[in-house]
Each structure stands twice: as structure tokens, then as C-alpha cells.
Design an enzyme around this catalytic site. Structure first.
Site, PDB file in Angstrom:
ATOM      1  N   GLU A   1     -26.407  15.451  -2.651  1.00 59.80           N
ATOM      2  CA  GLU A   1     -27.808  15.646  -2.247  1.00 59.80           C
ATOM      3  C   GLU A   1     -28.753  14.749  -3.047  1.00 59.80           C
ATOM      4  OE1 GLU A   1     -29.612  19.570  -3.163  1.00 59.80           O
ATOM      5  OE2 GLU A   1     -27.845  19.958  -4.390  1.00 59.80           O
TER       6      GLU A   1
ATOM      7  N   CYS B   1       0.827  -1.212   0.000  1.00 68.19           N
ATOM      8  CA  CYS B   1       0.000   0.000   0.000  1.00 68.19           C
ATOM      9  C   CYS B   1       0.861   1.262   0.000  1.00 68.19           C
ATOM     10  CB  CYS B   1      -0.919  -0.016   1.211  1.00 68.19           C
ATOM     11  SG  CYS B   1      -1.945   1.446   1.322  1.00 68.19           S
TER      12      CYS B   1
ATOM     13  N   ALA C   1      11.984 -13.973   5.856  1.00 67.71           N
ATOM     14  CA  ALA C   1      11.800 -15.014   6.869  1.00 67.71           C
ATOM     15  C   ALA C   1      10.978 -16.148   6.276  1.00 67.71           C
ATOM     16  CB  ALA C   1      11.071 -14.435   8.081  1.00 67.71           C
TER      17      ALA C   1
ATOM     18  N   HIS D   1     -27.347  21.552  -0.104  1.00 71.44           N
ATOM     19  CA  HIS D   1     -27.370  22.156  -1.433  1.00 71.44           C
ATOM     20  C   HIS D   1     -26.337  23.280  -1.549  1.00 71.44           C
ATOM     21  CE1 HIS D   1     -29.212  23.148  -5.242  1.00 71.44           C
ATOM     22  NE2 HIS D   1     -29.248  24.417  -4.892  1.00 71.44           N
TER      23      HIS D   1
ATOM     24  N   GLU E   1      -7.477   2.165 -13.231  1.00 71.81           N
ATOM     25  CA  GLU E   1      -6.866   3.329 -12.566  1.00 71.81           C
ATOM     26  C   GLU E   1      -5.628   3.796 -13.338  1.00 71.81           C
ATOM     27  OE1 GLU E   1      -8.226   2.613  -7.918  1.00 71.81           O
ATOM     28  OE2 GLU E   1      -6.297   1.858  -8.543  1.00 71.81           O
TER      29      GLU E   1
ATOM     30  N   CYS F   1      -1.608   1.749  -2.971  1.00 72.55           N
ATOM     31  CA  CYS F   1      -2.593   2.818  -2.764  1.00 72.55           C
ATOM     32  C   CYS F   1      -1.994   4.225  -2.788  1.00 72.55           C
ATOM     33  CB  CYS F   1      -3.286   2.684  -1.414  1.00 72.55           C
ATOM     34  SG  CYS F   1      -3.345   1.050  -0.694  1.00 72.55           S
TER      35      CYS F   1
ATOM     36  N   TYR G   1      -9.555  -3.149 -11.126  1.00 74.69           N
ATOM     37  CA  TYR G   1      -9.431  -1.753 -10.695  1.00 74.69           C
ATOM     38  C   TYR G   1      -8.045  -1.169 -10.959  1.00 74.69           C
ATOM     39  CZ  TYR G   1      -7.065  -2.626  -6.151  1.00 74.69           C
ATOM     40  OH  TYR G   1      -6.165  -2.941  -5.161  1.00 74.69           O
TER      41      TYR G   1
ATOM     42  N   LYS H   1      -0.124   5.376  -6.045  1.00 72.40           N
ATOM     43  CA  LYS H   1      -1.172   5.371  -7.074  1.00 72.40           C
ATOM     44  C   LYS H   1      -2.049   6.611  -6.966  1.00 72.40           C
ATOM     45  CE  LYS H   1      -4.990   3.914  -6.094  1.00 72.40           C
ATOM     46  NZ  LYS H   1      -5.671   2.649  -5.975  1.00 72.40           N
TER      47      LYS H   1
HETATM   48  C1  LIG Z   1      -1.280  -0.772  -7.547  1.00 71.09           C
HETATM   49  C2  LIG Z   1      -2.080  -1.074  -6.310  1.00 71.09           C
HETATM   50  C3  LIG Z   1      -3.009  -0.165  -5.866  1.00 71.09           C
HETATM   51  C4  LIG Z   1      -3.745  -0.432  -4.726  1.00 71.09           C
HETATM   52  N1  LIG Z   1      -4.661   0.491  -4.328  1.00 71.09           N
HETATM   53  C5  LIG Z   1      -5.375   0.271  -3.198  1.00 71.09           C
HETATM   54  C6  LIG Z   1      -6.305   1.254  -2.734  1.00 71.09           C
HETATM   55  O1  LIG Z   1      -6.485   2.307  -3.350  1.00 71.09           O
HETATM   56  N2  LIG Z   1      -6.955   1.001  -1.574  1.00 71.09           N
HETATM   57  C7  LIG Z   1      -6.779  -0.166  -0.863  1.00 71.09           C
HETATM   58  O2  LIG Z   1      -7.391  -0.339   0.200  1.00 71.09           O
HETATM   59  N3  LIG Z   1      -5.926  -1.115  -1.298  1.00 71.09           N
HETATM   60  C8  LIG Z   1      -5.219  -0.927  -2.441  1.00 71.09           C
HETATM   61  N4  LIG Z   1      -4.323  -1.873  -2.862  1.00 71.09           N
HETATM   62  C9  LIG Z   1      -4.250  -3.160  -2.124  1.00 71.09           C
HETATM   63  C10 LIG Z   1      -3.394  -3.015  -0.865  1.00 71.09           C
HETATM   64  O3  LIG Z   1      -2.130  -2.518  -1.207  1.00 71.09           O
HETATM   65  C11 LIG Z   1      -3.271  -4.382  -0.189  1.00 71.09           C
HETATM   66  O4  LIG Z   1      -4.547  -4.913   0.037  1.00 71.09           O
HETATM   67  C12 LIG Z   1      -2.533  -4.280   1.153  1.00 71.09           C
HETATM   68  O5  LIG Z   1      -1.257  -3.720   0.999  1.00 71.09           O
HETATM   69  C13 LIG Z   1      -2.434  -5.662   1.791  1.00 71.09           C
HETATM   70  O6  LIG Z   1      -1.711  -5.586   2.981  1.00 71.09           O
HETATM   71  P1  LIG Z   1      -0.930  -6.859   3.528  1.00 71.09           P
HETATM   72  O7  LIG Z   1      -0.458  -6.513   4.896  1.00 71.09           O
HETATM   73  O8  LIG Z   1      -1.747  -8.075   3.345  1.00 71.09           O
HETATM   74  O9  LIG Z   1       0.312  -7.044   2.537  1.00 71.09           O
HETATM   75  P2  LIG Z   1       1.406  -6.033   2.016  1.00 71.09           P
HETATM   76  O10 LIG Z   1       1.076  -4.638   2.298  1.00 71.09           O
HETATM   77  O11 LIG Z   1       1.658  -6.411   0.615  1.00 71.09           O
HETATM   78  O12 LIG Z   1       2.682  -6.392   2.879  1.00 71.09           O
HETATM   79  C14 LIG Z   1       3.332  -7.609   2.764  1.00 71.09           C
HETATM   80  C15 LIG Z   1       4.794  -7.404   3.112  1.00 71.09           C
HETATM   81  O13 LIG Z   1       5.411  -8.658   3.342  1.00 71.09           O
HETATM   82  C16 LIG Z   1       6.729  -8.624   2.852  1.00 71.09           C
HETATM   83  N5  LIG Z   1       7.145 -10.004   2.679  1.00 71.09           N
HETATM   84  C17 LIG Z   1       6.642 -10.940   1.836  1.00 71.09           C
HETATM   85  N6  LIG Z   1       7.228 -12.127   2.036  1.00 71.09           N
HETATM   86  C18 LIG Z   1       8.128 -11.961   3.034  1.00 71.09           C
HETATM   87  C19 LIG Z   1       9.037 -12.831   3.703  1.00 71.09           C
HETATM   88  N7  LIG Z   1       9.110 -14.127   3.407  1.00 71.09           N
HETATM   89  N8  LIG Z   1       9.813 -12.331   4.670  1.00 71.09           N
HETATM   90  C20 LIG Z   1       9.759 -11.002   5.004  1.00 71.09           C
HETATM   91  N9  LIG Z   1       8.908 -10.131   4.410  1.00 71.09           N
HETATM   92  C21 LIG Z   1       8.090 -10.616   3.437  1.00 71.09           C
HETATM   93  C22 LIG Z   1       6.598  -7.840   1.570  1.00 71.09           C
HETATM   94  O14 LIG Z   1       7.824  -7.304   1.161  1.00 71.09           O
HETATM   95  C23 LIG Z   1       5.590  -6.762   1.972  1.00 71.09           C
HETATM   96  O15 LIG Z   1       6.236  -5.611   2.452  1.00 71.09           O
HETATM   97  C24 LIG Z   1      -3.547  -1.638  -4.004  1.00 71.09           C
HETATM   98  C25 LIG Z   1      -2.604  -2.571  -4.447  1.00 71.09           C
HETATM   99  C26 LIG Z   1      -1.876  -2.300  -5.583  1.00 71.09           C
HETATM  100  C27 LIG Z   1      -0.854  -3.298  -6.059  1.00 71.09           C
END
Ligand SMILES: Cc1cc2nc3c(=O)[nH]c(=O)nc-3n(C[C@H](O)[C@H](O)[C@H](O)COP(=O)(O)OP(=O)(O)OC[C@H]3O[C@@H](n4cnc5c(N)ncnc54)[C@H](O)[C@@H]3O)c2cc1C
Length: 456
Positions: free
Chosen positions: A442, A43, A115, A437, A183, A48, A179, A51
Site C-alpha cells: 500500500e 533455468c 549438435a 490495508h 542470492e 532459477c 545477483y 535456486k
Molecule cells: C544460478 C542461476 C540462477 C538463475 N536464476 C534466474 C531467475 O531467478 N530468473 C530468471 O529469469 N533467470 C534466471 N537465471 C537465468 C536463466 O537460467 C537463463 O536466462 C535461461 O535459462 C536462458 O535460457 P536459454 O534458452 O537461453 O538457455 P539455457 O536454458 O541455458 O539452455 C541452453 C541449453 O542448450 C544446451 N546446449 C548447449 N550447447 C549445445 C549443443 N551444442 N548441442 C546441444 N545442446 C546444447 C545446454 O545443455 C542447455 O540445456 C539463472 C541462471 C543461473 C545460472
């Protein structure tokens, strides 16, 4: 001596992992969080936030045009892509630093490493260090999916690279109809890039209300985005001065860049989940119960890696609920119903609750209230763009089941409508609310007669 090195080991410092780690530490747990890339996750770093900054940048093109209708003379504007990318990077650095600070302040220990899971209570860091944990939380998110069978896949970019292009192409082809695809089509088009969107389905945005899907497609074409629907890329090759996308239907579309946005996959491969006995579903997501617990009692998972609703606020809620339940002595179950969604397309979409199609499958009596109008601003700007507002109502109880908005500020509006819908508001209560308004919103409280009454 403690039985485990830590109480909680969080894999992934994105939206869900950071929140869970921080709250668990605040509850007094000994927490370690591993991140292999940058703290903040998708994000903040490549989703997010950057973007939305790009969306803001791309909207100025229309603002300059619209200003003329209000008496302004604007010198021909010019745009500098490297300036935008650098400004965006500075903002992300600030957020990344804030995330690190907040996590460390909570008392959680952050390790910059990949990890993997050795067994239900053991994690291995990239340098071989072994850490034992009472609980492991997998919060590894998802990754962009590019079909391995796509010929020329090594020539394409995904949203990850779109944030760091050295220069803007003259032409771009975006593949996908979700989406992220629409976008980015709006972003590139707004920044002056000739944009083509190829989608294998016959409509964009699967799962959204049909009126939104139609309305958006129409509006994108009006803005000059070429939509190639019902077709998909056969192969991509290097052509004269760029790339050439050959489609199944026989088109050959030239482009400086080709961006694939055909969905994302849970980030579960190579994590050691199988050897720890963690169950995955057919899409590779970790199967969890309503408290985010996997079939292995000590292993939990939140966010995109569970493929429930893949949005940042949902991942944050799930992470917070997990930490409260396990370490805060407070049983919290996340409610995944009525989650508002936005698409920062141009025009924007805000949606919550059931679509007309979903309501018809569930209810015997459904009333549709719908209006489409030119906003006050567009009266003077002359922009040929209409707003769409739609309420889906249970004809028996009068409860508002869904609200769908296409147009300026739709996302801001839907956040607030979502509260009313969560509280079970009826159409009569919407109508009893005084209009404000002059606003576009509205219209949500002034639609008197249903446009359609469905009865079964
Ligand atoms: C282009 C784009 C636009 C988006 N726009 C929106 C939006 O407008 N609004 C919205 O609500 N959501 C949006 N999203 C979705 C949103 O980004 C995700 O739903 C959200 O980030 C999910 O959070 P998370 O904690 O599951 O994973 P993430 O935020 O992806 O975090 C996972 C983390 O784990 C780390 N990782 C992975 N494997 C390992 C490992 N083995 N060891 C250590 N670290 C690891 C990764 O590097 C990453 O930093 C968008 C996504 C994208 C790609």
C-alpha cells in the site's frame, strides 16, 4: 521430396529452445531439437528453479526466530542438507519429464546429443549424423565464467556444483557481486554457513538503483554476511582443513568451499558458428536483429546466447516470437523494455524501469518518492529490518519511470507494478488507486510528497 530433412533444427532444449521448438511444431513445422545435457536447460536444471527452492529452504531459519515474537516456542531446529538436495532433485526430475513430454506431444523430435553447425543449412550430431534444415535456431544459453588467470581455479565451484554439494561447508567464500552471488550468499548464510562475499567493485549489483544497492549491502551485513568490497582474490590454495583465499588487499580467508559467481559467457565456442559465417560480438554473443535473425539469413538465435537480457521469460518470449514469425504467419517483435527483475536475496529485490541514475541521464526533471519502514510483522518479531520502496517519476509528465523495492515479497509486487508501468501509468494514477490495508504494498500508492525533486 522435401528440400531439407527438417524445417527447423533447434540447438539447445532450454527455456528458449523448447518454447521455439514446441510452437514451431504446433504451427506444422517439421522440428528437431538437440540437447546435450538435460531438457529444461539452465533455468530448470541448474538455475532459477533449484535456486528458488534453496532460497525457500534458507528462509526458514528466520521464520523460526520470528515465530517467538508471536508466542510460539520452537524446539531448536535442525537442518539436513541431503534431504533438501534430494527433494530438489525430485522436483527437477518432474519438471524435466514435463518438458520432454510437452515437446514430444507437440510433434517435435528430440535428440539427446550435442549438435554443431556445418554450414547455414546443415547440422552435425555428436555421432556424425548430418541433418539439413531450412532454419537453424541456436539456443545454447550461457556458461559460468571463471577467470582462467585465477590461481587455484581448479579448487573452486560455480553455481552448477553448489546444487550438488555432498555436504554443507562450515564456511564459504563467494566471489562476485551480481545477483547469483548475493542470492547464494543468502542461501548459505540462512542454512548456517559462515559466509564471506568478495567483490572487486565498491558496491553490489551493478546496474541496479543505488538505494537498493546500499540497502541490500547493509541488510546482508546485519544478517552476518561478511562483505569484502573493493578487493578480489589473488590466489586460492589448499589450507589446513580446507581452502584459503588470499586477496589482493592481503586478506587470507579460510573456507570449506569457494564459489565463483563472476558472470556468465554466451555458449558459442566450438559450435561451428564462425565457419557458417555467423557474426559474434566482442563478448562472444551471437549478434541478432529484433527478430532474432543473425547475419546469416537461415540462422537465428534466442536467449542467453544473444546476451540481450539474460532471463528465462525473455528467452521464452524470444523463442515464441521466432516460431510465430517464421512458421505462424504472424510477425512478432519482442519488446525488451520494462522487463521486471528480481533478486532472490534476503531481503529480496524487485525492480522495473529506470533507476534514479538512469532517469537523471535521460530526463531534465525527475521526482523521487521514497519510503523506508519496518513492516507490521517485524514490529512483533523484533527483526531489525526495514523495507524500501521507491518510485522514479518524470517531473514533467508525471509518468512513473521506475519502481524499486527491497524487502519481503518484492518480486511478487514488482510483477504487478510492471503492468502499470508498461501501460504508462502516472504517479497521479498510482495515487488514485485505493490502498489495500494492511499490506506493505500500500505504500506504493500512499507516498504523497517527493523526497527529492531533481531539476536541470
Ligand atoms: C544460478 C542461476 C540462477 C538463475 N536464476 C534466474 C531467475 O531467478 N530468473 C530468471 O529469469 N533467470 C534466471 N537465471 C537465468 C536463466 O537460467 C537463463 O536466462 C535461461 O535459462 C536462458 O535460457 P536459454 O534458452 O537461453 O538457455 P539455457 O536454458 O541455458 O539452455 C541452453 C541449453 O542448450 C544446451 N546446449 C548447449 N550447447 C549445445 C549443443 N551444442 N548441442 C546441444 N545442446 C546444447 C545446454 O545443455 C542447455 O540445456 C539463472 C541462471 C543461473 C545460472
Amino acid at each position: 521430396m522435401a528440400e531439407f530433412d527438417v524445417d527447423l533444427f533447434v540447438i539447445g532444449a532450454g527455456s528458449g529452445g523448447v518454447r521455439a521448438g514446441r510452437i514451431a511444431a504446433q504451427h506444422g513445422a517439421r522440428v528437431m531439437v538437440a540437447e546435450e545435457d538435460r531438457v529444461g536447460g539452465t533455468c530448470v536444471i541448474r538455475g532459477c528453479v533449484p535456486k528458488k527452492l534453496f532460497v525457500y529452504a534458507s528462509r526458514f531459519a528466520e521464520d523460526f526466530e520470528d515465530a517467538a515474537g508471536f508466542g510460539w516456542t520452537v524446539a531448536p531446529p535442525s537442518f539436513d542438507w541431503p534431504t533438501l538436495v534430494a527433494a530438489k532433485d525430485r522436483q527437477i526430475d518432474t519438471l524435466n519429464a514435463a518438458y520432454i513430454r510437452n515437446l514430444e506431444r507437440s510433434g517435435a523430435k528430440l535428440v539427446a546429443a550435442r549438435a554443431t553447425i556445418e554450414d547455414p543449412h546443415t547440422v552435425r550430431l555428436a555421432d556424425g549424423t548430418i541433418v539439413t534444415a531450412k532454419y537453424i535456431l541456436v539456443a545454447t544459453g550461457s556458461t559460468a565464467f571463471v577467470d582462467p588467470a585465477l590461481e587455484g581455479r581448479e579448487l573452486v565451484i560455480t553455481s552448477n556444483e553448489a546444487f550438488h554439494l555432498q555436504s554443507l561447508p562450515e564456511k564459504i567464500v563467494i566471489i562476485g557481486g551480481g545477483y547469483i552471488a548475493v542470492e547464494f550468499a543468502g542461501i548459505f548464510n540462512g542454512l548456517g554457513v559462515e559466509t564471506t562475499l568478495i567483490h572487486r567493485g565498491d558496491k553490489l549489483l551493478r546496474g541496479f538503483d543505488d538505494d537498493l544497492r546500499h540497502g541490500l549491502a547493509e541488510a546482508l551485513e546485519k544478517k552476518g554476511i561478511r562483505l569484502v568490497l573493493g578487493d578480489s582474490p589473488a590466489r586460492i590454495e589448499k589450507g589446513e582443513g580446507g581452502l584459503l583465499v588470499h586477496t589482493m588487499a592481503g586478506l587470507a580467508i579460510p573456507a570449506g568451499q569457494v564459489m565463483v559467481a563472476t558472470g556468465r559467457r554466451p555458449n558459442t565456442s566450438g559450435l561451428g558458428l564462425e565457419q557458417a559465417g555467423v557474426q559474434l560480438d566482442g563478448a562472444g554473443a551471437i549478434t541478432v536483429d529484433e527478430r532474432s535473425q543473425s547475419n546469416v539469413p537461415s540462422i537465428y538465435a534466442v536467449g542467453d546466447v544473444t546476451n540481450r537480457i539474460n532471463l528465462t521469460p525473455v528467452a521464452i518470449r524470444e523463442g515464441h516470437a521466432f516460431a510465430d514469425t517464421i512458421f505462424g504467419n504472424r510477425d512478432v517483435v519482442v519488446d525488451h523494455l520494462g522487463v521486471p527483475k528480481a533478486v532472490f536475496s534476503q531481503p529480496e529485490i524487485g525492480t522495473v524501469g529506470l533507476s534514479e541514475e538512469e532517469a537523471l541521464a535521460e530526463f531534465t526533471s525527475v521526482d523521487i518518492f521514497k519510503t523506508s519502514f519496518k513492516s507490521l510483522k517485524n514490529g512483533l518479531s523484533g527483526r531489525d529490518e526495514r523495507m524500501l520502496m521507491k518510485l522514479v517519476v518524470d517531473g514533467d509528465s508525471g509518468r512513473v519511470l521506475g519502481c524499486h523495492i527491497l524487502g519481503h515479497d518484492a518480486a511478487e509486487m514488482i510483477q504487478l507494478v510492471a503492468i502499470a508501468i508498461k501501460l504508462g501509468a502516472t504517479k497521479a494514477q498510482f495515487d488514485a488507486t485505493m490502498a489495500l490495508h494492511p499490506t506493505a504494498a500500500e505504500e506504493l500508492v500512499t507516498m504523497r510528497e517527493p523526497s527529492i525533486r531533481h531539476r536541470r
